[in-house]
Design a protein around this motif. Structure first.
Motif, short mmCIF file in Angstrom:
data_model
loop_
_atom_site.label_atom_id
_atom_site.label_comp_id
_atom_site.label_asym_id
_atom_site.label_seq_id
_atom_site.Cartn_x
_atom_site.Cartn_y
_atom_site.Cartn_z
N THR A 155 33.03 52.91 40.37
CA THR A 155 32.89 51.48 40.59
C THR A 155 31.57 51.01 40.01
OG1 THR A 155 34.19 51.60 42.63
CG2 THR A 155 32.83 49.64 42.31
N THR A 156 31.65 50.07 39.06
CA THR A 156 30.44 49.55 38.44
C THR A 156 30.27 48.09 38.83
OG1 THR A 156 30.75 51.02 36.54
CG2 THR A 156 29.23 49.17 36.26
N VAL A 157 29.31 47.81 39.65
CA VAL A 157 29.07 46.44 40.13
C VAL A 157 28.45 45.62 39.00
CG1 VAL A 157 27.85 45.03 41.83
CG2 VAL A 157 28.74 47.29 42.47
N ARG A 158 28.94 44.42 38.82
CA ARG A 158 28.38 43.54 37.79
C ARG A 158 26.90 43.25 38.09
NH1 ARG A 158 31.63 40.92 34.30
NH2 ARG A 158 33.90 40.94 34.66
N GLU A 159 26.13 43.18 37.04
CA GLU A 159 24.72 42.83 37.21
C GLU A 159 24.52 41.33 37.19
OE1 GLU A 159 22.33 44.88 34.38
OE2 GLU A 159 22.92 46.87 35.06
N THR A 160 25.38 40.61 36.46
CA THR A 160 25.30 39.15 36.37
C THR A 160 26.69 38.57 36.53
OG1 THR A 160 25.56 39.23 33.96
CG2 THR A 160 23.29 39.23 34.82
N PRO A 161 26.81 37.30 36.91
CA PRO A 161 28.13 36.69 37.07
C PRO A 161 28.90 36.64 35.76
CG PRO A 161 26.41 35.35 38.10
CD PRO A 161 25.71 36.37 37.28
N ASP A 162 30.22 36.72 35.88
CA ASP A 162 31.09 36.57 34.72
C ASP A 162 31.31 35.06 34.53
OD1 ASP A 162 33.01 36.55 32.77
OD2 ASP A 162 34.37 37.95 33.77
N THR A 163 30.39 34.41 33.85
CA THR A 163 30.42 32.95 33.74
C THR A 163 31.67 32.44 33.03
OG1 THR A 163 29.06 33.13 31.74
CG2 THR A 163 27.92 32.72 33.83
N ASP A 180 49.55 35.46 47.61
CA ASP A 180 48.22 34.92 47.29
C ASP A 180 47.13 35.95 47.56
OD1 ASP A 180 49.42 32.57 46.61
OD2 ASP A 180 48.84 31.48 48.44
N GLN A 181 47.28 36.72 48.65
CA GLN A 181 46.27 37.73 48.98
C GLN A 181 46.15 38.75 47.85
OE1 GLN A 181 47.80 39.09 52.75
NE2 GLN A 181 46.32 37.88 53.95
N LYS A 182 47.27 39.19 47.35
CA LYS A 182 47.25 40.17 46.26
C LYS A 182 46.52 39.62 45.04
CE LYS A 182 50.31 43.15 43.54
NZ LYS A 182 51.72 43.55 43.28
N ALA A 183 46.82 38.35 44.68
CA ALA A 183 46.17 37.74 43.52
C ALA A 183 44.68 37.51 43.78
CB ALA A 183 46.86 36.42 43.18
N PHE A 184 44.35 37.12 45.02
CA PHE A 184 42.96 36.87 45.39
C PHE A 184 42.14 38.15 45.33
CE2 PHE A 184 39.95 36.17 49.15
CZ PHE A 184 38.99 35.54 48.36
N PHE A 185 42.71 39.24 45.83
CA PHE A 185 41.98 40.52 45.82
C PHE A 185 41.70 40.95 44.38
CE2 PHE A 185 44.11 41.83 50.10
CZ PHE A 185 43.36 40.86 50.75
N ASP A 209 34.33 44.06 37.80
CA ASP A 209 34.95 44.08 36.47
C ASP A 209 36.10 45.08 36.39
OD1 ASP A 209 35.37 43.32 33.87
OD2 ASP A 209 33.90 44.73 33.03
N ALA A 210 36.96 45.05 37.39
CA ALA A 210 38.13 45.93 37.43
C ALA A 210 39.22 45.23 38.22
CB ALA A 210 37.78 47.28 38.07
#
Length: 603
Positions: free
Chosen positions: A496-504, A561-566, A575-576
């Motif tokens: 799991t690689t956490v984003r460092e900055t928002p995906d604008t 909706d929950q599936k799409a939201f997750f 980023d996955a």
């Protein structure tokens, strides 16, 4: 597997109140009184009967001896570990019954060094044919090749609660402890040869290891070209039961020339260094018995009541079947015996200890709690083969173990599976180390994966997701195992690689429903994150978007909706399309980080 030449068993002696062996093991894992019965129970019964028969035959026995043996020719891998643990569990069962018992382990360090494995300087070929105890340690951290491979196994066994009395076959042979037994074998060499010849006529599986050359002159192999013309051995010495190491070069590349029964002088010539000499078997200790004579000799010398062996040792013509007859030469009888199957690793069906590159007990203990590693071996009958997978199966293995631990806490559910758990979590003397606060391995590994931080940071997050504890020590040893597994055995593409900055770009392209979901999450996300609160919010956001309350049951539309939201949250946070459980992930990241990665959506 018991010998067909064994005398009829006599009643076994047990502490008052215990059930006798008769009836144990009958039915579906239950003995008399409803006690669960497993392979350990039966093997211990057999060992005890063997000891009782020895006493009835007039042999002085003040304790039951359960024996193991291994050649330290290379890493003592997870296949070899079955030899040690099979004996340990049987000895431990006898100790639980109040019997005087010892686990006697023989290091076959007087075996020859056979080949130079990959990764070792080729100059070590100079030592081929010498005893393992006489070969220098190429890594220069122990006094010999043999000691280099004994040491890590000793440490691993200690962590697993295995106590054993160790003997070195180099010391036994060099000290002259076996002189009388060697002379007995030599005096009875014709009788021994008739036994071996009888078994050679039977169909047998191809021999391996020591068996590969035990039927020949000795356990020696000529790995180097002789520096002189081959020496013709005397015909009557072609199958002599004793083989000297060369006094000059220390190798076993010796050819026997003559033996004098009156003086016990044995003449030989070495094909490696051209030395010719005489060793006196009665006064000098310069060699060893060939394997198929050596093993049964030790059964009698040590008073062995139980000893297992690989399945190949119990085939027609192999070590145990031949040994049952050879042991009579020394006035003894074969111990009770179980054959065990091989242990594989990630698809490997059989491991070779001299080749290296295979996992050891020390490797396994980096990611498995000692009790779990013990359990893998005790829950199956020895003849069953199995594999150990250090990949995703580890998580499922811990889940299975935790479920069994919960079951074992209920006395009404005690069965063979629970008995295996009992044998795994403690010895007759003491319990094994376990975490004071039990956190699911998948939770620990997920947090370790997400935080990639210190044990203290992981401990802090774990406390926030529903597992309060006083200190990091309360999570050990499982915490360290989870951190190690995540670091070493989870492939990079699965980390799991956490984003460092928002995906604008993705945030700017959110659809109306997606933007509403993110806004609702940010609005309801508490400042201090706990597992329960975050779970309620994450699963509740699609409900709120559909006009429901957080407490309402989800409709089919909400579930979609929950599936799409997750999936959206995984995209924006790591980023996955998938990852650790979202509530755990969000708690691990912390409210500030989550808001930073999602905050642009509110702009």
């Amino acid at each position: 597997m018991s010998s067909d030449a064994q005398p009829q068993p006599t009643p076994d002696a047990r502490p008052e109140g215990e059930q006798p062996a008769k009836g144990r093991g009958r039915g579906k894992g239950k003995g008399q009184g409803g006690e669960p019965v497993d392979w350990v129970t039966r093997a211990a019964d057999d060992a005890l009967r063997h000891a009782e028969q020895a006493r009835a035959d007039g042999q002085a026995r003040d304790l039951v001896t359960c024996a193991s043996g291994a050649s330290p020719s290379g890493p003592v891998h997870l296949g070899n570990l079955r030899e040690f643990l099979t004996v340990h569990f049987v000895a431990d069962e006898l100790r639980r019954r109040g019997q005087q018992v010892r686990h006697l382990h023989s290091w076959d360090d007087y075996d020859r060094f056979r080949k130079v494995p990959a990764g070792v300087d080729s100059s070590w070929a100079e030592h081929i044919g010498r005893p393992l105890s006489a070969v220098p340690d190429p890594w220069d951290c122990h006094e010999s090749w043999a000691e280099h491979f004994k040491a890590p196994l000793r440490e691993a066994l200690a962590e697993m609660g295995v106590q054993m009395e160790e003997i070195s076959q180099t010391q036994m042979y060099r000290s002259g402890a076996y002189r009388e037994q060697i002379l007995t074998a030599i005096r009875n060499r014709d009788r021994i040869e008739k036994i071996l010849a009888q078994y050679r006529t039977k169909a047998a599986a191809p021999a391996t290891g020591e068996d590969a050359d035990a039927d020949a002159v000795s356990t020696a192999e000529v790995d180097t070209e002789p520096i002189q013309a081959p020496i013709q051995a005397s015909a009557d010495l072609a199958r002599f039961p004793y083989k000297p190491y060369c006094r000059e070069c220390g190798r076993d590349t010796t050819t026997l020339l003559a033996y004098d029964d009156d003086t016990t002088d044995l003449a030989y010539a070495c094909t490696s260094c051209a030395f010719e000499g005489v060793t006196n078997v009665a006064t000098q200790d310069e060699g060893k018995l060939v394997w198929k004579v050596d093993w049964p000799m030790r059964w009698t010398f040590e008073g062995v009541d139980f000893e297992p062996g690989g399945a190949d040792h119990a085939t027609p013509g192999s070590s145990y079947t031949v040994g049952k007859d050879v042991v009579k030469v020394f006035g003894g009888r074969a111990p009770s015996f179980v054959a065990y199957g091989f242990v594989g690793f990630a698809g490997m069906q059989k491991m070779s200890s001299s080749s290296g590159g295979v996992p050891t007990a020390a490797d396994a203990l980096k990611i498995l709690e000692p009790s779990i590693l013990r359990w893998l071996y005790v829950r199956r009958a020895p003849k069953q083969t199995f594999s150990i997978d250090f990949g995703p199966e580890v998580v499922r293995l811990y889940d299975e173990w935790d479920a069994l631990t919960k079951k074992a806490a209920d006395p009404a559910k005690r069965d063979v599976a629970v008995l295996a758990h009992e044998r795994a979590v403690r010895t007759a003397d003491a319990p094994l180390a376990t975490s004071a606060v039990k956190v699911p391995f998948r939770t620990l590994s997920s947090v370790a994966d997400v935080t990639a931080g210190s044990a203290d940071l992981i401990s802090e997050v774990i406390g926030s997701v529903g597992f309060p504890h006083d200190s990091v020590a309360d999570l050990e040893p499982r915490l360290s195992k989870a951190m190690q597994w995540t670091a070493e055995f989870v492939p990079a593409e699965e980390r799991t690689t956490v984003r460092e900055t928002p995906d604008t770009a993705r945030l700017a392209s959110l659809g109306a429903d997606e933007r509403q979901w993110v806004d609702l999450l940010l609005a309801h996300l508490p400042a201090e994150l706990t597992q329960d609160e975050v779970t309620t919010v994450v699963y509740g956001v699609p409900k709120l978007a559909r006009g429901l309350s957080l407490d309402d049951k989800p409709t089919d539309e909400v579930k979609a909706d929950q599936k799409a939201f997750f999936t959206l949250l995984y995209n924006l946070l790591v980023d996955a399309d998938r990852g650790p459980r979202l509530p755990t992930l969000i708690v691990a990241l912390g409210a500030e980080k989550v808001r930073a990665l999602l905050g642009a959506a509110a702009a």
